[in-house]
Design an enzyme around this catalytic site. Structure first.
Site, PDB file in Angstrom:
ATOM      1  N   LYS A 119       0.876  -1.189   0.000  1.00  0.00           N
ATOM      2  CA  LYS A 119       0.000   0.000   0.000  1.00  0.00           C
ATOM      3  C   LYS A 119       0.901   1.223   0.000  1.00  0.00           C
ATOM      4  O   LYS A 119       2.021   1.172   0.493  1.00  0.00           O
ATOM      5  CB  LYS A 119      -0.857   0.022   1.267  1.00  0.00           C
ATOM      6  CG  LYS A 119      -2.090   0.892   1.163  1.00  0.00           C
ATOM      7  CD  LYS A 119      -3.230   0.100   0.557  1.00  0.00           C
ATOM      8  CE  LYS A 119      -4.430   0.951   0.227  1.00  0.00           C
ATOM      9  NZ  LYS A 119      -5.595   0.128  -0.124  1.00  0.00           N
ATOM     10  N   ASP A 164      -7.016   4.135  -4.504  1.00  0.00           N
ATOM     11  CA  ASP A 164      -7.669   4.025  -3.198  1.00  0.00           C
ATOM     12  C   ASP A 164      -8.268   5.418  -2.951  1.00  0.00           C
ATOM     13  O   ASP A 164      -8.507   6.153  -3.927  1.00  0.00           O
ATOM     14  CB  ASP A 164      -6.654   3.622  -2.099  1.00  0.00           C
ATOM     15  CG  ASP A 164      -7.336   3.186  -0.799  1.00  0.00           C
ATOM     16  OD1 ASP A 164      -7.839   2.053  -0.738  1.00  0.00           O
ATOM     17  OD2 ASP A 164      -7.395   3.993   0.160  1.00  0.00           O
TER      18      ASP A 164
HETATM   19  P1  NDP Z   1     -12.882   7.836  -2.896  1.00  0.00           P
HETATM   20  O1  NDP Z   1     -11.797   8.807  -2.715  1.00  0.00           O
HETATM   21  O2  NDP Z   1     -13.458   7.622  -4.239  1.00  0.00           O
HETATM   22  O3  NDP Z   1     -14.096   8.182  -1.919  1.00  0.00           O
HETATM   23  C1  NDP Z   1     -13.884   8.264  -0.558  1.00  0.00           C
HETATM   24  C2  NDP Z   1     -15.188   8.644   0.113  1.00  0.00           C
HETATM   25  O4  NDP Z   1     -15.064   8.473   1.514  1.00  0.00           O
HETATM   26  C3  NDP Z   1     -15.548  10.103  -0.117  1.00  0.00           C
HETATM   27  O5  NDP Z   1     -16.942  10.232  -0.120  1.00  0.00           O
HETATM   28  C4  NDP Z   1     -14.932  10.767   1.102  1.00  0.00           C
HETATM   29  O6  NDP Z   1     -15.549  11.987   1.464  1.00  0.00           O
HETATM   30  C5  NDP Z   1     -15.165   9.739   2.163  1.00  0.00           C
HETATM   31  N1  NDP Z   1     -14.132   9.865   3.198  1.00  0.00           N
HETATM   32  C6  NDP Z   1     -12.799   9.715   3.030  1.00  0.00           C
HETATM   33  N2  NDP Z   1     -12.152   9.947   4.179  1.00  0.00           N
HETATM   34  C7  NDP Z   1     -13.106  10.274   5.064  1.00  0.00           C
HETATM   35  C8  NDP Z   1     -13.069  10.619   6.430  1.00  0.00           C
HETATM   36  N3  NDP Z   1     -11.903  10.681   7.106  1.00  0.00           N
HETATM   37  N4  NDP Z   1     -14.260  10.869   7.051  1.00  0.00           N
HETATM   38  C9  NDP Z   1     -15.446  10.816   6.363  1.00  0.00           C
HETATM   39  N5  NDP Z   1     -15.523  10.492   5.055  1.00  0.00           N
HETATM   40  C10 NDP Z   1     -14.378  10.217   4.439  1.00  0.00           C
HETATM   41  O7  NDP Z   1     -12.323   6.455  -2.280  1.00  0.00           O
HETATM   42  P2  NDP Z   1     -12.851   4.969  -2.515  1.00  0.00           P
HETATM   43  O8  NDP Z   1     -14.317   4.951  -2.717  1.00  0.00           O
HETATM   44  O9  NDP Z   1     -11.966   4.330  -3.501  1.00  0.00           O
HETATM   45  O10 NDP Z   1     -12.495   4.305  -1.089  1.00  0.00           O
HETATM   46  C11 NDP Z   1     -13.427   4.208  -0.032  1.00  0.00           C
HETATM   47  C12 NDP Z   1     -13.000   3.090   0.910  1.00  0.00           C
HETATM   48  O11 NDP Z   1     -12.976   1.857   0.191  1.00  0.00           O
HETATM   49  C13 NDP Z   1     -11.608   3.227   1.516  1.00  0.00           C
HETATM   50  O12 NDP Z   1     -11.623   2.662   2.814  1.00  0.00           O
HETATM   51  C14 NDP Z   1     -10.747   2.361   0.618  1.00  0.00           C
HETATM   52  O13 NDP Z   1      -9.574   1.915   1.271  1.00  0.00           O
HETATM   53  C15 NDP Z   1     -11.703   1.232   0.336  1.00  0.00           C
HETATM   54  N6  NDP Z   1     -11.432   0.405  -0.831  1.00  0.00           N
HETATM   55  C16 NDP Z   1     -11.328   0.959  -2.073  1.00  0.00           C
HETATM   56  C17 NDP Z   1     -11.092   0.155  -3.166  1.00  0.00           C
HETATM   57  C18 NDP Z   1     -11.059   0.692  -4.554  1.00  0.00           C
HETATM   58  O14 NDP Z   1     -10.987  -0.116  -5.469  1.00  0.00           O
HETATM   59  N7  NDP Z   1     -11.128   1.986  -4.761  1.00  0.00           N
HETATM   60  C19 NDP Z   1     -10.905  -1.304  -3.018  1.00  0.00           C
HETATM   61  C20 NDP Z   1     -11.119  -1.781  -1.687  1.00  0.00           C
HETATM   62  C21 NDP Z   1     -11.355  -0.939  -0.642  1.00  0.00           C
HETATM   63  P3  NDP Z   1     -14.723  13.357   1.319  1.00  0.00           P
HETATM   64  O15 NDP Z   1     -14.803  13.678  -0.137  1.00  0.00           O
HETATM   65  O16 NDP Z   1     -15.451  14.320   2.182  1.00  0.00           O
HETATM   66  O17 NDP Z   1     -13.326  13.072   1.792  1.00  0.00           O
HETATM   67  O1  2IT Z   2      -7.952  -1.635  -0.674  1.00  0.00           O
HETATM   68  C1  2IT Z   2      -7.892  -2.133  -1.813  1.00  0.00           C
HETATM   69  O2  2IT Z   2      -8.034  -3.347  -2.008  1.00  0.00           O
HETATM   70  C2  2IT Z   2      -7.687  -1.236  -2.955  1.00  0.00           C
HETATM   71  N1  2IT Z   2      -7.616  -0.035  -2.771  1.00  0.00           N
HETATM   72  C3  2IT Z   2      -7.515  -1.801  -4.336  1.00  0.00           C
HETATM   73  C4  2IT Z   2      -6.108  -2.251  -4.564  1.00  0.00           C
HETATM   74  C5  2IT Z   2      -5.789  -2.682  -5.970  1.00  0.00           C
HETATM   75  O3  2IT Z   2      -4.609  -3.002  -6.181  1.00  0.00           O
HETATM   76  O4  2IT Z   2      -6.661  -2.696  -6.838  1.00  0.00           O
END
Ligand code: NDP
Ligand code: 2IT
Length: 449
Positions: free
Chosen positions: A129, A169
């Protein structure tokens, strides 16, 4: 205290002492060690080879300066990281997070979780990561591009399609991956699958943007099926409004459920009429193109309410999909969900529930799918993107979706195999043990490395 309980406490105390000021890393290690310790205790080979001690020690931590010039020509300095946690079963694989809350400890927790998650996917991927404390909010496209170029100018020497393959992420989506890939290619003079989540025209996979959210809903379907229930007809709360939240809502709609919330760090929107396809398209434009705040939803759709500063968990629902960030569901949130009749929690985010919240879900014996199982669809399709890149092919959407569904089913079956006790599936234990055993056996086979 049993001898296992004492040994777990001693192990975690040593991790805490060795890794000060990293509470999220301590939390993740504690949960996993609690699940896997009985397996380790029963297997002398794991103990002799010090598998657990090696698992919590990153193979390599890279930390670097990221200098860039803002639109006013001022110097800006951020800190960049890549944690190369474990490569026992494949090249390091995992996302990059750009958010002001990023610290070494946050990325170590994410890398540690990633090792076990990637093991669950059935694909050959180690865990890593990275990211930076850079805050993309309010930055222009050019500022984001200059940051990404500077970040990659250091990172490029540490990564490669057989070495370490970053992806998105929080704060890193298609735009950022494009800028990062462009700079990698320019410096390395190589066009290859060094990153996943790429644009379709330069090696990306169909369905990678959708994969995490779709996967979290597929996982919920599998969990519900164990109790003869289905997603159709259920009311769902979703937190976040980024990549994972958006495609969770999309798949819920495909399945005939009614999603009623989204959120961001400013608060929650509650739409009792349901967030339909048209409203979702508006949210996608708001968040991905105009880069606005979710509060604007309530202005655009006046039947919806904006709950400033609140998370969605006080809202009555059947299904909950925490899809924003770590520790966003605490003990009182978990109690509220259970009291309101929530039957299933499928975590799109990584470690969104605090340990006290997890205890509430387990004690209530609801269907609780922890992030490393429920959100593994994203990295799984990243793995499929690597396979397509290696073969210089692009699979049709239906094929990727079919493989994603198979992988989520197999993760679920693995959790059941290792997590069933007295007719109840403890998915936390199941996911931790199933993920651990594959990595531990590979480490054992590879000797003292
Ligand atoms: P994005 O940046 O697309 O969206 C993040 C969302 O979460 C936004 O709405 C953001 O709001 C909110 N957020 C982030 N930090 C905070 C905080 N401290 N408090 C409140 N709201 C918060 O990210 P993703 O959708 O990609 O990721 C969301 C989650 O999913 C994370 O935990 C990530 O690790 C996990 N994840 C993502 C994957 C992927 O493929 N993208 C795969 C597996 C897991 P704001 O705009 O206000 O910050
Ligand atoms: O938390 C996660 O699994 C991710 N942000 C996706 C990682 C990836 O390599 O697609």
């Amino acid at each position: 205290m049993s001898s296992n309980t004492q040994a777990i406490a001693a192990f975690v105390a040593e991790v805490v002492a060795k890794n000060p000021n990293e509470p999220e890393f301590h939390q993740a290690v504690h949960e996993v060690v609690h699940s896997v310790y009985p397996v380790v205790a029963a297997n002398p080979a794991y103990r002799e080879a010090r598998i657990l001690d090696r698992l919590v020690e990153p193979e390599r931590v890279i930390m670097f300066r990221v200098p860039w010039l803002d639109d006013q020509g001022q110097f800006q300095i951020n800190r960049g990281y890549r944690i190369e946690m474990n490569s026992a079963i494949g090249p390091y694989k995992g996302g990059l997070r750009l958010h002001p809350t990023v610290t070494l400890g946050v990325l170590k927790f994410l890398a540690f979780e990633q090792v076990l998650k990637n093991s669950l996917t059935t694909l050959s991927m180690g865990g890593g990561k990275g990211g930076s404390d850079f805050d993309p909010k309010g930055k222009s496209n050019n500022e984001v591009m200059r940051f990404c170029q500077s970040f990659m100018t250091e990172l490029y020497r540490h990564i490669g399609p057989d070495t370490d393959v970053p992806a998105g992420d929080i704060g890193v989506g298609g735009r950022e991956i494009g800028y990062l890939f462009g700079q990698y290619k320019r410096i390395a003079n190589r066009f290859n699958g060094v990153l996943t989540g790429k644009g379709l025209s330069f090696g990306g996979s169909l369905l990678r943007p959708e994969a995490t959210g779709y996967g979290a809903v597929y996982f919920a379907q599998e969990m519900l099926a164990t109790r003869g229930q289905e997603v159709a007809g259920k009311v769902a709360t979703v937190s976040g409004s980024g990549n994972v939240a958006q495609y969770t809502v999309e798949k819920l709609l495909h399945c005939g459920a009614k999603p009623i919330t989204l959120s961001d760090s400013g608060g929650t929107i509650l739409d009792e009429d349901g967030i339909d396809e048209e409203k979702l398209a508006w949210v996608m434009d708001l968040k991905n193109v105009r880069r606005g705040r979710i509060s604007e939803y309530a202005n655009r759709f006046p039947n919806a309410r904006f709950l400033a500063g609140q998370r969605p968990w006080g809202v009555k629902c059947d299904l909950a999909f925490p899809s924003a960030t770590q520790n966003e569901v605490d003990e009182s949130d978990a109690r509220a969900l259970v009291a309101n009749g929530c039957v299933c929690v499928s975590e799109g985010a990584n470690m969104p529930t605090t340990p006290e919240g997890v205890e509430v879900f387990l004690a209530a014996r609801i269907l609780y799918g922890p992030g490393k199982a429920a959100n593994a669809g994203g990295v799984s399709v990243s793995g499929l993107e690597m396979t397509q890149n290696a073969g210089v092919v692009g699979w049709p959407r239906e094929e990727v979706d079919m493989r994603l569904q198979q992988i989520m089913k197999s993760i679920h079956a693995n959790c059941v195999q290792y997590g069933e006790e007295d007719g109840f599936v403890n998915y936390v234990r199941g996911a931790n043990i199933a993920g651990f055993v594959k990595v531990a056996d590979a480490m054992l086979a590879q000797g003292c490395v």
